[in-house]
Design a protein around this motif. Sequence first.
Motif, PDB file in Angstrom:
ATOM      1  N   PRO A  18       0.815  -1.216   0.000  1.00  0.00           N
ATOM      2  CA  PRO A  18       0.000   0.000   0.000  1.00  0.00           C
ATOM      3  C   PRO A  18       0.852   1.270   0.000  1.00  0.00           C
ATOM      4  O   PRO A  18       0.483   2.268  -0.623  1.00  0.00           O
ATOM      5  N   TYR A  19       1.993   1.243   0.682  1.00  0.00           N
ATOM      6  CA  TYR A  19       2.862   2.416   0.725  1.00  0.00           C
ATOM      7  C   TYR A  19       3.431   2.722  -0.665  1.00  0.00           C
ATOM      8  O   TYR A  19       3.428   3.883  -1.109  1.00  0.00           O
ATOM      9  N   LEU A  20       3.912   1.714  -1.347  1.00  0.00           N
ATOM     10  CA  LEU A  20       4.455   1.948  -2.681  1.00  0.00           C
ATOM     11  C   LEU A  20       3.354   2.376  -3.647  1.00  0.00           C
ATOM     12  O   LEU A  20       3.557   3.262  -4.482  1.00  0.00           O
ATOM     13  N   LEU A  21       2.186   1.785  -3.518  1.00  0.00           N
ATOM     14  CA  LEU A  21       1.080   2.158  -4.396  1.00  0.00           C
ATOM     15  C   LEU A  21       0.634   3.602  -4.172  1.00  0.00           C
ATOM     16  O   LEU A  21       0.150   4.256  -5.102  1.00  0.00           O
ATOM     17  N   GLN A  22       0.801   4.104  -2.947  1.00  0.00           N
ATOM     18  CA  GLN A  22       0.479   5.509  -2.685  1.00  0.00           C
ATOM     19  C   GLN A  22       1.330   6.444  -3.552  1.00  0.00           C
ATOM     20  O   GLN A  22       0.933   7.576  -3.820  1.00  0.00           O
ATOM     21  N   HIS A  23       2.497   5.976  -3.955  1.00  0.00           N
ATOM     22  CA  HIS A  23       3.423   6.805  -4.739  1.00  0.00           C
ATOM     23  C   HIS A  23       3.434   6.433  -6.223  1.00  0.00           C
ATOM     24  O   HIS A  23       4.289   6.893  -6.977  1.00  0.00           O
ATOM     25  N   ALA A  24       2.485   5.610  -6.650  1.00  0.00           N
ATOM     26  CA  ALA A  24       2.511   5.092  -8.014  1.00  0.00           C
ATOM     27  C   ALA A  24       2.217   6.158  -9.068  1.00  0.00           C
ATOM     28  O   ALA A  24       2.570   5.981 -10.237  1.00  0.00           O
ATOM     29  N   TYR A  25       1.567   7.262  -8.667  1.00  0.00           N
ATOM     30  CA  TYR A  25       1.247   8.322  -9.629  1.00  0.00           C
ATOM     31  C   TYR A  25       2.061   9.595  -9.374  1.00  0.00           C
ATOM     32  O   TYR A  25       1.736  10.644  -9.898  1.00  0.00           O
ATOM     33  N   ASN A  26       3.101   9.474  -8.555  1.00  0.00           N
ATOM     34  CA  ASN A  26       4.024  10.606  -8.410  1.00  0.00           C
ATOM     35  C   ASN A  26       4.720  10.879  -9.743  1.00  0.00           C
ATOM     36  O   ASN A  26       4.993   9.943 -10.504  1.00  0.00           O
ATOM     37  N   PRO A  27       5.090  12.123 -10.017  1.00  0.00           N
ATOM     38  CA  PRO A  27       5.916  12.393 -11.203  1.00  0.00           C
ATOM     39  C   PRO A  27       7.344  11.875 -11.067  1.00  0.00           C
ATOM     40  O   PRO A  27       8.072  11.809 -12.060  1.00  0.00           O
ATOM     41  N   VAL A  28       7.752  11.525  -9.858  1.00  0.00           N
ATOM     42  CA  VAL A  28       9.069  10.896  -9.671  1.00  0.00           C
ATOM     43  C   VAL A  28       9.053   9.526 -10.341  1.00  0.00           C
ATOM     44  O   VAL A  28       8.106   8.746 -10.188  1.00  0.00           O
ATOM     45  N   ASP A  29      10.106   9.217 -11.050  1.00  0.00           N
ATOM     46  CA  ASP A  29      10.209   7.936 -11.758  1.00  0.00           C
ATOM     47  C   ASP A  29      10.726   6.872 -10.793  1.00  0.00           C
ATOM     48  O   ASP A  29      11.852   6.377 -10.913  1.00  0.00           O
ATOM     49  N   TRP A  30       9.870   6.510  -9.836  1.00  0.00           N
ATOM     50  CA  TRP A  30      10.281   5.595  -8.770  1.00  0.00           C
ATOM     51  C   TRP A  30      10.548   4.186  -9.306  1.00  0.00           C
ATOM     52  O   TRP A  30       9.839   3.690 -10.176  1.00  0.00           O
ATOM     53  N   PHE A  31      11.543   3.551  -8.705  1.00  0.00           N
ATOM     54  CA  PHE A  31      11.764   2.118  -8.843  1.00  0.00           C
ATOM     55  C   PHE A  31      11.462   1.465  -7.493  1.00  0.00           C
ATOM     56  O   PHE A  31      11.708   2.073  -6.436  1.00  0.00           O
ATOM     57  N   PRO A  32      10.968   0.240  -7.462  1.00  0.00           N
ATOM     58  CA  PRO A  32      11.045  -0.534  -6.223  1.00  0.00           C
ATOM     59  C   PRO A  32      12.490  -0.979  -6.023  1.00  0.00           C
ATOM     60  O   PRO A  32      13.304  -0.902  -6.949  1.00  0.00           O
ATOM     61  N   TRP A  33      12.814  -1.427  -4.805  1.00  0.00           N
ATOM     62  CA  TRP A  33      14.152  -1.990  -4.556  1.00  0.00           C
ATOM     63  C   TRP A  33      14.308  -3.221  -5.444  1.00  0.00           C
ATOM     64  O   TRP A  33      13.573  -4.197  -5.288  1.00  0.00           O
ATOM     65  N   SER A  34      15.254  -3.186  -6.366  1.00  0.00           N
ATOM     66  CA  SER A  34      15.363  -4.262  -7.347  1.00  0.00           C
ATOM     67  C   SER A  34      16.727  -4.222  -8.018  1.00  0.00           C
ATOM     68  O   SER A  34      17.391  -3.186  -8.059  1.00  0.00           O
ATOM     69  N   ASP A  35      17.125  -5.366  -8.567  1.00  0.00           N
ATOM     70  CA  ASP A  35      18.372  -5.416  -9.340  1.00  0.00           C
ATOM     71  C   ASP A  35      18.308  -4.448 -10.517  1.00  0.00           C
ATOM     72  O   ASP A  35      19.323  -3.826 -10.876  1.00  0.00           O
ATOM     73  N   GLU A  36      17.136  -4.318 -11.130  1.00  0.00           N
ATOM     74  CA  GLU A  36      16.982  -3.427 -12.274  1.00  0.00           C
ATOM     75  C   GLU A  36      17.414  -2.009 -11.930  1.00  0.00           C
ATOM     76  O   GLU A  36      18.146  -1.356 -12.699  1.00  0.00           O
ATOM     77  N   ALA A  37      16.959  -1.516 -10.769  1.00  0.00           N
ATOM     78  CA  ALA A  37      17.284  -0.147 -10.380  1.00  0.00           C
ATOM     79  C   ALA A  37      18.790   0.047 -10.229  1.00  0.00           C
ATOM     80  O   ALA A  37      19.364   1.035 -10.729  1.00  0.00           O
ATOM     81  N   PHE A  38      19.455  -0.888  -9.578  1.00  0.00           N
ATOM     82  CA  PHE A  38      20.891  -0.733  -9.344  1.00  0.00           C
ATOM     83  C   PHE A  38      21.688  -0.937 -10.636  1.00  0.00           C
ATOM     84  O   PHE A  38      22.709  -0.279 -10.851  1.00  0.00           O
ATOM     85  N   ASP A  39      21.217  -1.819 -11.495  1.00  0.00           N
ATOM     86  CA  ASP A  39      21.899  -2.017 -12.786  1.00  0.00           C
ATOM     87  C   ASP A  39      21.840  -0.746 -13.632  1.00  0.00           C
ATOM     88  O   ASP A  39      22.844  -0.341 -14.246  1.00  0.00           O
ATOM     89  N   ILE A  40      20.671  -0.095 -13.666  1.00  0.00           N
ATOM     90  CA  ILE A  40      20.529   1.142 -14.439  1.00  0.00           C
ATOM     91  C   ILE A  40      21.404   2.246 -13.839  1.00  0.00           C
ATOM     92  O   ILE A  40      22.037   3.029 -14.564  1.00  0.00           O
TER      93      ILE A  40
END
Length: 694
Positions: A18-40
């Motif tokens: 629910p916390y992450l979903l609260q930020h799903a429509y922010n203009p910030v290009d959020w990533f969840p904690w993930s290998d993808e985020a650190f690789d990029i």
Amino acid sequence: MEIKEGPKHNRLINEKSPYLLQHAYNPVDWFPWSDEAFDIAKRNNKPIFLSIGYSTCHWCHVMERESFEDDEVAAILNEHYIAIKVDREERPDVDHLYMAVCQAMTGQGGWPLTVVMTPDKKPFFAGTYYPKNRKYGRYGLMDVLPQLAEKWQEDADRIREIGDQVMEDTTGRLIEHRQGGEVSEQLLDQAFDQYKKQFDPENGGFGSQPKFPTSHNLSFLLRYYHRTGNVQALEMVEQTLDTMHRGGIYDHIGFGFARYSVDAKWLVPHFEKMLYDNALLAMTYIEAYQVTAKERYAEVAEQIFTYVLRDMTDAGGAFYSAEDADSEGVEGKFYVWQPDEVVHILGAEEGDWYNEVYDITEQGNFEGRNIPNRIGPTLEQVAERKQMPLDALKRRFEVSRTKLFAEREQRIHPGKDDKILTSWNGLMIAALSKAAKALDQPAYAEAAARAADFLLVHLRREDGRLLARYRDGEAAYPGYVDDYAFLVWGLIELYEATFELRYLQEAVKLNADMLRYFWDDDKGGLFFYGSDAEQLPTRSKEIYDGAMPSGNSAAALNLLRLSRLTYDAKLAQKADEQLQAFAGAVAHYPTGHALFLMALDFAFGESSEIVLAGDLADEHTQEMLRAVRSVFLPNSLVILHPPGEAGEEVRSLLPLVQDKRLLGGRATAYVCRDFACLAPTGDVEELEDLLNEH
């Protein structure tokens, strides 16, 4: 749960939190904690902006409104950083590590937690809440983010060196907190002396403000009173339980406790309600009832369960995590009143009386409005002044409360975090089970069993590995040590409430898995996350019993109980090693380790095993059982040895019952203390006398 929809969503839209979903429509290009985020981040040579919080956190909401919904802030984050959002309740391993970083770098911590780090997870900047622009004496994100981005561009190698040093320092601090040593009964006395010094004699509780319930402090003091007969320990407990319940931290309309009080008098809460607080507090009120036989403590526990079973229970029987402090974007709006509202609902005479007793005034006690509380006269004093029997007064106020509750239900409710956490559910299972025993309320055991069955089915992988979170049909994240320790705790209590052997069998199995995944073969103790989970830059062990007790403390108590139940010498050895692994850290600050102290009390105190041979359906067996459950016996273990095939299964797991059978064809109790058994008895009064000898 409120999701603020916008024209475009980010990657968080696919998350369950629910916390992450609260930020799903922010203009910030959020990533969840993930290998993808650190690789990029590595490919693009960008630092990580890490933001950690939880769905019912007031200042997390404020920071989102001020900054993460703001296009200017989002533009900087999106251009210069890889932004990662983490729900601390889903990933407490990540939160624990970077909270330790923040405390090392700034001397304080809290949520929202803000960390900037290298693409290989080495932090070089940390703090908590930041406004968009400088205010409250705090730098704003519009000050901080451009400066850090510029420094990264100018000299990323130097920044990486800083990150390496920060991690080295943080790892050193975490290792320092693992000090081993020899355990001693003197720690219990030292802790009591510290509690006396910290106690607030006017308002109850410990320290000044803000005040957290930290009910395991009180549970330790109840055990200290039981051990020593020192009345001052009991007085501290009773005053704290009474003043907390009379204060605004308690929801006098809908029941349940808020997370903490911002003032010393327990008047103004931080309005969010957490499952773990209510579980722990219910346990302590139940224990206080057992010690004192004062009905008011049982009533508070029952009201907590009314709230949890009404508002915080999933259709499958498990329990939700929390309710928000805010509704309609305003902290506490759902909970506060004006005098004319109360009069309109209750009528002039009843309304005026309710307003008088519950401190609802024209000037207000919270930002011009009113938090119902009974910090003033007690109900006993009100009854005496009104020349009414206390029971009649309570019935009258209950009628008023019911009307106010019905009216409040029409308001817009705070958001509910409906994810199911294994660890917090374990605590509520333990609380309900303890209440079922002490109050002779089988319905509580049934509720605990439904929750336990849900966890054991839905929060385990096919290989038996416990998982940490369930929401919207998905279970995820390898369980942490808290998940194992708290669920084992709950299952032991549930066995004693139901005598269904399968719960004790599951406790034994999960405890063995916990040792396999988390045990430190080098220095003892349990790491926070498992050997099979994502490996962070450092692997911590938690022993501090703060707002919530640590998994290591709960595990110490579980190991002691299971070793006594099963006569398993290896578990007994592990229990000793667990206590020794943290003895030095606990000796440094005993009052910060209340549940660990309870484990010490169990280890050094007079413990007992009570075997009841009999058929659970037999009335005499039930009488014997009620005698056992009516007494506060914190270091006792209760086992049912039924006749027939069921008894054979019990004997295979619990050798202690081997020669303990019905005598004269009727239920028989065997009380064993310190590895020696007293003469068996089938007489209820004689059993009561044996139980009261300590």
